[in-house]
Design an enzyme around this catalytic site. Sequence first.
Site, PDB file in Angstrom:
ATOM      1  CD  GLU A   1      -2.114   2.095   2.023  1.00  0.00           C
ATOM      2  OE1 GLU A   1      -1.789   3.218   1.584  1.00  0.00           O
ATOM      3  OE2 GLU A   1      -2.437   1.874   3.191  1.00  0.00           O
TER       4      GLU A   1
ATOM      5  CB  CYS B   1      -1.595   7.168   2.496  1.00  0.00           C
ATOM      6  SG  CYS B   1      -2.510   6.002   3.498  1.00  0.00           S
TER       7      CYS B   1
END
Length: 1010
Positions: A736, A770
Amino acid sequence: MSRLTAVETRTRQIGEEILKAARKGGKGFFGSTSWSDRLMDWATRDEAFKVQLFRFVDAFPMLRTSKIIYTHLMEYLTQPGVKSPRGLGLALTAGGLLKGVTADIVSRQIKAMARRFIAGEDAASAMPALRKLWVNGAAFSIDLLGEACVSKPEADAYAQRYLDLIENLPAQTKSWPYNARLETDHLGPIPRTNVSIKITSLDPHPSPIDFDRTLDRLTEALTPILQSATKHGVLVNFDMEQFKYKDLMLTLFMRCCERFDFHAGLAMQAYLKTGDDDVTRIIEWSKKSGRQVTVRLVKGAYWDYEVIHAEQMGWPVPVWGTKPQTDACFERMTKQFIDAVPKSKDTGGVKLALGSHNVRSIAHALAQLETRGLPTSALELQMLNGMAGVLKEAAIARDLRLREYLPVGPMIPGMAYLVRRLLENTSNESWLKASFYDEASPDALLAKPEGERVAFKHEPDAKRRSELANRHRLSPAPPEVGDGKPFINEPLRDFADAKMREAFAKAVQQVTVPKVANDSTLEQAKQAITQAAAAFESWRDVSPADRCNMLIRAAGIMRKRRDELCGIIIRESGKPWQEADGDVCEAIDFCEYYARCAMDLFEPRRLGRYIGELDETWYQPRGVAVVISPWNFPMAICCGMTVAALVTGNPTIVKPAEQTPGIAKVMCEMLWEAGVPGDVLHFVPGEGETVGALLVRDPRVALIAFTGSKTVGLNIIEAAGVTPSGQMHVKKVICEMGGKNAIIIDSSADLDEAVVGVRDSAFGYAGQKCSACSRAIVLADAHDQFVERLVEATKALRVGDPLDPGTDVGPVIDEAAAKKIRSYIDIGKQEGELALGMDDPGCHGQARAAELARADAPGSSARATSRTPLPMTPDTAISPARYIAPHIFTNITPQHRLATEEIFGPVLAVIKVNSFDEALRVANSTSYKLTGAIYTRTPSHLARARKEFRVGNLYINRGSTGALVGRQPFGGFGLSGVGSKAGGEDYLLQFVEPRACCENTLRHGFAPGM
């Protein structure tokens, strides 16, 4: 006859008299036969139509042309299952020239409907309505429309409007004829002018977590208002709002009453389970202080919100679950207040103003007055402007003092108020609807409400959480794991509760971050792999239930040490209080959720039911797993990847981010304590370039779970793709990476919500998520107003030390990160226009000390009686270079670096677009596909966003951060990552390998099951 029996008998008699008189006046929502009344009549009969109509009304102020109004009417009122009244339905489908006519008619009717509730845009335009009330025998209480403000200029504007009302209304009403019934009570004269205020309109960022500082700011804002009210003899009523502000409101009200000699009023809500205790608190204070105050007792206007919000947060619901329970509490509170009504103007006590349209509630109060030997002038009735006119006439005919609650203000904030009133009074439990629409019998309308007093506790109720878990069914519920119930999220701390705030502050103050050096050698890393590889077969063959219950035990340990863990995160990574609490809650959620999801993976699942053939599938662990975790969610993400690997039977090596090894070490210790063997879980802190690189490339490693930057992630994918001779498997990489997340704001968006949503998504934890919003894509019609409000709203954020409960934006993770962020700020100044560049606070401890010194200076209106101390200690000293305040840039184009490159800091690019098509193109234009959000009230835009806004996590009419395990599984695609969503039902499939088996069960023509 006992008092209770006498009160009930008299309540029934009075109620029947009022009801009979009111029903003689007619029926209807507004007491008329207008188009609006007929529309409301239809809404009460058709729930689907009501929902869509009220949604349209809510969006209406933002619709600027007839064409747009007609388009939205069509989109809302022609939804499947929605049947419009015949005339309106025909007009909508006629099209052609009737489009404009239909839009104009509907616009006029909505404005007319609003005018029935809203007296005017300001005090001057409201004067005709106020005078008409007075001539017809009713007093008034003016309220400024607006749920909240988002910036200091908006708060200042509200304060000035309150001052205008207080300074001008007494002069403008002075010439009105004297009315003893309206201007005196049983103790003497009462103010003619009554003004209601909302505390959230006077502070752009009221925060119960920052209780004392918020209290100081509000006291300072109220000082000129209350001084003017004292001078002009105006009663100022503090309106009650959401439950989270209740204790703040009560404390503020009592403080102001002790400092200023104004005519004081306070609204209190009977739908709160704390209602009985709140009454006791106010009565005891009023008697002790010798202060006479007026209490406006209401049922409450935020019931839906309070129920929904509490359930979403996993908190106890603060309001009664049924209307009869609320009505019963209302009557208990009424009795307490009437018992406390002062009989002399020289003693403290409470005068009661009953805010209700419920004849039963009114009759009960009048009966209570009689039993105490008090005249009716000791009670005031308050009702909403624009409704129940026949009931008001009946009250005036009984010589009761009636005051109407009139909001004034512009259309846009007025719509929220209007919709709430419409929803409240068209609900199936509305007393007005039952009385004047449904024509219920007097026996039903005047029945005694049932509901016992209960103690409200902030701690989540186990039974309630069990009910929620079973209703939502977010996970499997294997009987062998935990309590045998499905997963439910760990509730965040409710920092509106003083006990939680104090306990949290104490724990944080006592915490020491474990000293962990990032000095593991390459040899130590190899040794960890060797031990993990040797433990693989034994760990693989451990009962899945045993592995799952280790995670359940670990979650329990984390739960017991929760505030301590938050303290470590705050001190080590610089997260503010609420962000740290969310980090720990998510770690607990991962343990609880994956423990429940893992059991099914290892149970053979039959495919089909073919006789003579048994087809089954199941899964097996992959092998040694390496977890490389980030610093921005130092516990949650590290824990999630680690326990996912462990529960699926993979020995695991944890290599945490170099900036946050302390919390990772504590996490591993808790897993060991929960039963995970030491040779199965290894903690290897070290540098990424050396230790991390070795772990990724070792041929004995079967699985790598990584969360971090795109650069490192792509390097890991490349390195893992090399399969040397002798390696017996292809490595699995769960990766990720980052995001360049956009939030779209269209012309129909609720800017109150959009401004706050973008601000918090962009600058929460200093933009170091993020999922953070780094691009705001705004349609031209809304752009200028949105930017202006966003800039001012962002100025209200507090930048400072994360140990301070009032901090919104803490430091960035280290000086290297700060240097990179500042380089992008320089780029932004070259590419676009700096709309906001807040000053960096430097060492905020010094600024905080100066602030406290000013607040405690003699004569300061902000002086506080108590204050949460800033627990600064030497081990938490933060370099001034790590503080970067929010920056907002406008005139950014989709091609600019500020619009395409991940910054990972408090920097926001605002991009203006001319159409929704362009907004979607710009949003989708980057290589990142992680999160996105949209603020719109246009149904077609909602549908298109779902289909065309191509991100892993899409959020509609909310911010882009804050995904919850089991509810919003998290993860993206493109260059935002490879792999399934963390916290989702298929995440664990990445940690296992599938197997299938086919058995021929046919033996010489015989098969079981024939």
